[in-house]
Design a protein around this motif. Structure first.
Motif, PDB file in Angstrom:
ATOM      1  N   ASP A  43       0.924  -1.030   0.119  1.00  0.00           N
ATOM      2  CA  ASP A  43       0.152  -0.032   0.008  1.00  0.00           C
ATOM      3  C   ASP A  43       0.848   1.259   0.132  1.00  0.00           C
ATOM      4  O   ASP A  43       0.574   2.229  -0.768  1.00  0.00           O
ATOM      5  CB  ASP A  43      -0.877   0.012   1.361  1.00  0.00           C
ATOM      6  N   ALA A  44       1.784   1.510   0.876  1.00  0.00           N
ATOM      7  CA  ALA A  44       2.826   2.436   0.992  1.00  0.00           C
ATOM      8  C   ALA A  44       3.569   2.718  -0.538  1.00  0.00           C
ATOM      9  O   ALA A  44       3.594   3.857  -1.211  1.00  0.00           O
ATOM     10  CB  ALA A  44       3.736   2.388   1.893  1.00  0.00           C
ATOM     11  N   LEU A  45       3.999   1.600  -1.019  1.00  0.00           N
ATOM     12  CA  LEU A  45       4.705   1.814  -2.252  1.00  0.00           C
ATOM     13  C   LEU A  45       3.918   2.349  -3.356  1.00  0.00           C
ATOM     14  O   LEU A  45       4.161   3.076  -4.127  1.00  0.00           O
ATOM     15  CB  LEU A  45       5.651   0.455  -2.614  1.00  0.00           C
ATOM     16  N   HIS A  46       2.780   1.516  -3.365  1.00  0.00           N
ATOM     17  CA  HIS A  46       1.690   1.626  -4.539  1.00  0.00           C
ATOM     18  C   HIS A  46       1.292   3.139  -4.513  1.00  0.00           C
ATOM     19  O   HIS A  46       0.837   3.708  -5.556  1.00  0.00           O
ATOM     20  CB  HIS A  46       0.717   0.833  -4.336  1.00  0.00           C
ATOM     21  N   ALA A  47       1.174   4.007  -3.418  1.00  0.00           N
ATOM     22  CA  ALA A  47       0.651   5.381  -3.307  1.00  0.00           C
ATOM     23  C   ALA A  47       1.849   6.231  -3.699  1.00  0.00           C
ATOM     24  O   ALA A  47       1.461   7.369  -3.641  1.00  0.00           O
ATOM     25  CB  ALA A  47       0.338   5.512  -1.675  1.00  0.00           C
ATOM     26  N   MET A  48       3.271   5.944  -3.952  1.00  0.00           N
ATOM     27  CA  MET A  48       4.087   6.612  -4.255  1.00  0.00           C
ATOM     28  C   MET A  48       4.886   6.220  -5.574  1.00  0.00           C
ATOM     29  O   MET A  48       6.164   6.302  -5.608  1.00  0.00           O
ATOM     30  CB  MET A  48       5.154   7.051  -3.169  1.00  0.00           C
ATOM     31  N   PRO A  49       4.070   6.106  -6.624  1.00  0.00           N
ATOM     32  CA  PRO A  49       4.626   5.771  -8.039  1.00  0.00           C
ATOM     33  C   PRO A  49       5.461   6.847  -8.745  1.00  0.00           C
ATOM     34  O   PRO A  49       5.023   8.035  -8.665  1.00  0.00           O
ATOM     35  CB  PRO A  49       3.472   5.617  -8.967  1.00  0.00           C
ATOM     36  N   GLU A  50       6.694   6.650  -9.027  1.00  0.00           N
ATOM     37  CA  GLU A  50       7.714   7.358  -9.675  1.00  0.00           C
ATOM     38  C   GLU A  50       8.296   6.753 -10.806  1.00  0.00           C
ATOM     39  O   GLU A  50       8.601   5.936 -10.781  1.00  0.00           O
ATOM     40  CB  GLU A  50       8.706   7.818  -8.513  1.00  0.00           C
ATOM     41  N   VAL A  51       8.420   7.733 -11.971  1.00  0.00           N
ATOM     42  CA  VAL A  51       9.233   7.016 -13.190  1.00  0.00           C
ATOM     43  C   VAL A  51      10.767   6.911 -12.871  1.00  0.00           C
ATOM     44  O   VAL A  51      11.301   7.541 -11.932  1.00  0.00           O
ATOM     45  CB  VAL A  51       8.827   7.981 -14.511  1.00  0.00           C
ATOM     46  N   GLY A  52      11.025   6.221 -13.780  1.00  0.00           N
ATOM     47  CA  GLY A  52      12.609   5.894 -13.683  1.00  0.00           C
ATOM     48  C   GLY A  52      13.579   7.182 -13.427  1.00  0.00           C
ATOM     49  O   GLY A  52      13.354   7.897 -14.040  1.00  0.00           O
ATOM     50  N   PHE A  53      14.521   6.935 -12.406  1.00  0.00           N
ATOM     51  CA  PHE A  53      15.448   7.717 -11.995  1.00  0.00           C
ATOM     52  C   PHE A  53      14.858   9.087 -11.216  1.00  0.00           C
ATOM     53  O   PHE A  53      15.496   9.845 -10.832  1.00  0.00           O
ATOM     54  CB  PHE A  53      16.533   8.523 -13.173  1.00  0.00           C
ATOM     55  N   ASP A  88      12.976  -3.938  -9.200  1.00  0.00           N
ATOM     56  CA  ASP A  88      12.983  -2.788  -9.615  1.00  0.00           C
ATOM     57  C   ASP A  88      12.018  -1.996  -9.019  1.00  0.00           C
ATOM     58  O   ASP A  88      11.003  -2.341  -8.486  1.00  0.00           O
ATOM     59  CB  ASP A  88      12.793  -2.869 -11.298  1.00  0.00           C
ATOM     60  N   MET A  89      12.293  -0.402  -8.970  1.00  0.00           N
ATOM     61  CA  MET A  89      11.489   0.490  -8.371  1.00  0.00           C
ATOM     62  C   MET A  89      10.568   1.451  -9.160  1.00  0.00           C
ATOM     63  O   MET A  89       9.491   2.002  -8.570  1.00  0.00           O
ATOM     64  CB  MET A  89      12.407   1.376  -7.382  1.00  0.00           C
ATOM     65  N   ASP A  90      10.720   1.478 -10.435  1.00  0.00           N
ATOM     66  CA  ASP A  90       9.987   2.403 -11.179  1.00  0.00           C
ATOM     67  C   ASP A  90       8.617   2.105 -11.803  1.00  0.00           C
ATOM     68  O   ASP A  90       8.248   0.972 -11.880  1.00  0.00           O
ATOM     69  CB  ASP A  90      11.002   2.930 -12.444  1.00  0.00           C
ATOM     70  N   ALA A  91       8.105   3.142 -12.007  1.00  0.00           N
ATOM     71  CA  ALA A  91       6.367   3.040 -12.150  1.00  0.00           C
ATOM     72  C   ALA A  91       6.618   3.768 -13.866  1.00  0.00           C
ATOM     73  O   ALA A  91       7.468   3.981 -14.323  1.00  0.00           O
ATOM     74  CB  ALA A  91       5.250   3.913 -11.413  1.00  0.00           C
ATOM     75  N   PRO A 133      16.913   1.370  -9.844  1.00  0.00           N
ATOM     76  CA  PRO A 133      16.043   2.509 -10.605  1.00  0.00           C
ATOM     77  C   PRO A 133      15.605   1.885 -12.072  1.00  0.00           C
ATOM     78  O   PRO A 133      16.469   1.093 -12.762  1.00  0.00           O
ATOM     79  CB  PRO A 133      16.927   3.609 -10.582  1.00  0.00           C
ATOM     80  N   ALA A 134      14.772   2.675 -12.720  1.00  0.00           N
ATOM     81  CA  ALA A 134      14.357   2.676 -14.245  1.00  0.00           C
ATOM     82  C   ALA A 134      14.541   1.406 -14.873  1.00  0.00           C
ATOM     83  O   ALA A 134      15.442   1.345 -16.034  1.00  0.00           O
ATOM     84  CB  ALA A 134      15.607   3.857 -14.617  1.00  0.00           C
ATOM     85  N   GLU A 135      13.799   0.483 -14.698  1.00  0.00           N
ATOM     86  CA  GLU A 135      14.222  -0.802 -15.440  1.00  0.00           C
ATOM     87  C   GLU A 135      13.145  -0.493 -16.808  1.00  0.00           C
ATOM     88  O   GLU A 135      13.680  -0.773 -18.000  1.00  0.00           O
ATOM     89  CB  GLU A 135      13.099  -1.873 -14.717  1.00  0.00           C
ATOM     90  N   GLU A 136      12.055   0.261 -16.893  1.00  0.00           N
ATOM     91  CA  GLU A 136      11.451   0.516 -17.881  1.00  0.00           C
ATOM     92  C   GLU A 136      12.285   1.413 -18.783  1.00  0.00           C
ATOM     93  O   GLU A 136      12.121   1.514 -20.089  1.00  0.00           O
ATOM     94  CB  GLU A 136      10.171   1.263 -17.400  1.00  0.00           C
ATOM     95  N   LYS A 137      13.294   2.277 -18.683  1.00  0.00           N
ATOM     96  CA  LYS A 137      14.064   2.977 -19.364  1.00  0.00           C
ATOM     97  C   LYS A 137      15.329   2.133 -20.058  1.00  0.00           C
ATOM     98  O   LYS A 137      15.956   2.483 -20.562  1.00  0.00           O
ATOM     99  CB  LYS A 137      14.584   4.301 -18.639  1.00  0.00           C
ATOM    100  N   LEU A 138      15.348   0.905 -19.336  1.00  0.00           N
ATOM    101  CA  LEU A 138      16.201  -0.039 -19.921  1.00  0.00           C
ATOM    102  C   LEU A 138      17.575   0.204 -19.720  1.00  0.00           C
ATOM    103  O   LEU A 138      18.512  -0.443 -20.308  1.00  0.00           O
ATOM    104  CB  LEU A 138      16.107  -0.489 -21.345  1.00  0.00           C
ATOM    105  N   GLU A 156      13.736  -7.323 -20.442  1.00  0.00           N
ATOM    106  CA  GLU A 156      14.060  -6.854 -19.080  1.00  0.00           C
ATOM    107  C   GLU A 156      15.457  -6.529 -18.887  1.00  0.00           C
ATOM    108  O   GLU A 156      16.251  -7.387 -19.362  1.00  0.00           O
ATOM    109  CB  GLU A 156      13.919  -8.267 -18.128  1.00  0.00           C
ATOM    110  N   ASP A 157      15.833  -5.362 -18.242  1.00  0.00           N
ATOM    111  CA  ASP A 157      17.250  -4.854 -18.218  1.00  0.00           C
ATOM    112  C   ASP A 157      18.141  -5.792 -17.131  1.00  0.00           C
ATOM    113  O   ASP A 157      19.233  -5.412 -17.203  1.00  0.00           O
ATOM    114  CB  ASP A 157      17.288  -3.350 -17.945  1.00  0.00           C
ATOM    115  N   PHE A 158      17.376  -6.626 -16.465  1.00  0.00           N
ATOM    116  CA  PHE A 158      18.051  -7.523 -15.474  1.00  0.00           C
ATOM    117  C   PHE A 158      19.218  -8.256 -16.368  1.00  0.00           C
ATOM    118  O   PHE A 158      20.124  -8.419 -15.580  1.00  0.00           O
ATOM    119  CB  PHE A 158      17.041  -8.456 -14.943  1.00  0.00           C
ATOM    120  N   HIS A 159      19.068  -8.444 -17.457  1.00  0.00           N
ATOM    121  CA  HIS A 159      19.824  -9.556 -18.253  1.00  0.00           C
ATOM    122  C   HIS A 159      21.114  -8.817 -18.444  1.00  0.00           C
ATOM    123  O   HIS A 159      21.881  -9.569 -19.171  1.00  0.00           O
ATOM    124  CB  HIS A 159      19.102 -10.129 -19.321  1.00  0.00           C
TER     125      HIS A 159
END
Ligand SMILES: [Zn+2]
Ligand SMILES: [Zn+2]
Length: 369
Positions: free
Chosen positions: A13-23, A70-73, A120-125, A314-317
């Motif tokens: 709940d806490a994390l879902h309430a503070m979505p932030e984009v990569g970096f 990964d942390m980004d929304a 950070p920033a998985e979606e930004k790869l 996935e940038d994990f790789h």
């Protein structure tokens, strides 16, 4: 509801309430840093931007095992308004990794080191690459990741021991010809003719058909306001995908050759640049076997799915590509997720998160106890 289950829901709940984009995961990162510190880890913040590295050492020597979340929304437009939403479920990944870390720290680890990576920033790869550049993976022997899966791939109570993402890259090309008056095309080199030849050559690329791979032109820009002038410049963009890294390497070389040779057929020249992308998944068989055992132990035989192949990236790789000795594993968690990832209306069964927590705990327990 157990206290662990209640803590999972509170964290989510806490994390879902503070979505932030990569970096820009400033609040998320500060919140997670405080929690993981309270759990007894030595914490470094600002790693690769907004990333966190948290370390807990056992008494005896042993491997360094990292759990990565990964942390980004994502930025979306909903009802005409710009909004940021955790539509890829990265808030649930942080929740599962944090809770597993808290549980493991409370029970104590005997040997080796448990390292928690909030990336950070998985979606930004390139968030993973920033963590690598910051040295976060230097001492790591084993790295584990986890991701929610859409309902078509896995349901609540199911998980896959290996989620095989594909490789995807974007290439851009600039084609240079020679301008001339529309009445005298023989004095020029038409960049659109060159682009057409290049596109034909791109569409004739073949890769071993047993490996899924595609290469297609996704943008073409050429010509200007003056329609009686031969255009001297064209720009192409390509989306390349392959399920294996060798196939992607071949695809990148063939695409560059096709563009340059295609343009050359009419006397034009071309330059290409790879604008980024991600490699395909490469997992260690020992870690897949361990993940299988963990899923069987937590979810029973019925919950254990086969490895899943997904065309998503996935940038994990990048971790394994940067450090080939690293043993990687990646769990795909079933949670009745609809209608799909990256949909701002994405919903999933929150009661499935405890399954992810327990699978991760079980694996780390085997490695560090
Ligand atoms: Zn995503
Ligand atoms: Zn994701």
């Amino acid at each position: 509801m157990s206290s662990k289950e209640a803590r999972i829901q509170e964290t989510y709940d806490a994390l879902h309430a503070m979505p932030e984009v990569g970096f820009e995961e400033v609040k998320t990162s500060a919140w997670l840093a405080e929690k993981i510190k309270a759990a007894g880890f030595a914490v470094t913040t600002g790693v690769g931007g907004t990333g966190i590295v948290a370390v807990l050492k056992g008494k005896e020597a042993g491997p360094v095992v990292a759990l990565r979340a990964d942390m980004d929304a994502l930025a979306h437009v909903v009802d005409g308004k710009d909004v940021c939403v955790h539509s890829c479920g990265h808030d649930s990944h942080c929740t599962m990794v944090l809770t597993a870390a808290e549980e493991l720290a409370a029970a104590g680890i005997k040997r080796g080191t448990l390292k928690i990576l909030f990336q950070p920033a998985e979606e930004k790869l390139f968030g993973a690459t920033r963590m690598i550049e910051a040295g976060a993976l230097d001492d790591v022997d084993i790295v584990l990741g986890i991701h929610l899966r859409p309902i078509q791939e896995a349901k609540t109570g199911q998980a896959t021991p290996a989620l095989y993402h594909g490789s995807s890259y974007i290439m851009e090309a600039t084609i240079s010809g020679q301008t001339a008056h529309g009445a005298r095309p023989h004095l020029g080199v038409n960049a659109i003719d060159a682009a057409a030849a290049a596109i034909n050559a791109i569409n004739a690329i073949h890769i071993n058909p047993v490996i899924p791979a595609t290469c297609k032109v996704t943008r073409m820009q050429a010509g200007g306001a003056t329609l009686n002038q031969i255009p001297d410049r064209a720009e192409l963009a390509l989306d390349l995908r392959a399920q294996q890294n060798d196939a992607m390497k071949a695809l990148l070389v063939k695409a560059e050759n096709a563009i340059k040779a295609g343009a050359a057929t009419v006397g034009a020249t071309a330059t290409t640049v790879v604008k980024g992308g991600v490699p395909a998944a490469e997992y260690h068989p020992e870690i897949i076997a361990l993940a299988r055992q963990a899923i069987q132990a937590v979810l029973g035989e019925a919950g254990l799915l086969d490895p899943i192949v997904t065309p998503g990236g996935e940038d994990f790789h990048n971790f394994v590509q940067a450090k080939p000795s690293l043993k990687a594993g990646y769990i795909g968690l079933g949670c009745n997720l609809t209608p799909g990832l990256h949909d701002p209306a994405m919903k999933f069964d929150r009661s499935a998160m405890i399954n992810g927590v327990e699978i991760l705990e079980w694996m780390v327990g085997k490695l560090l106890r």
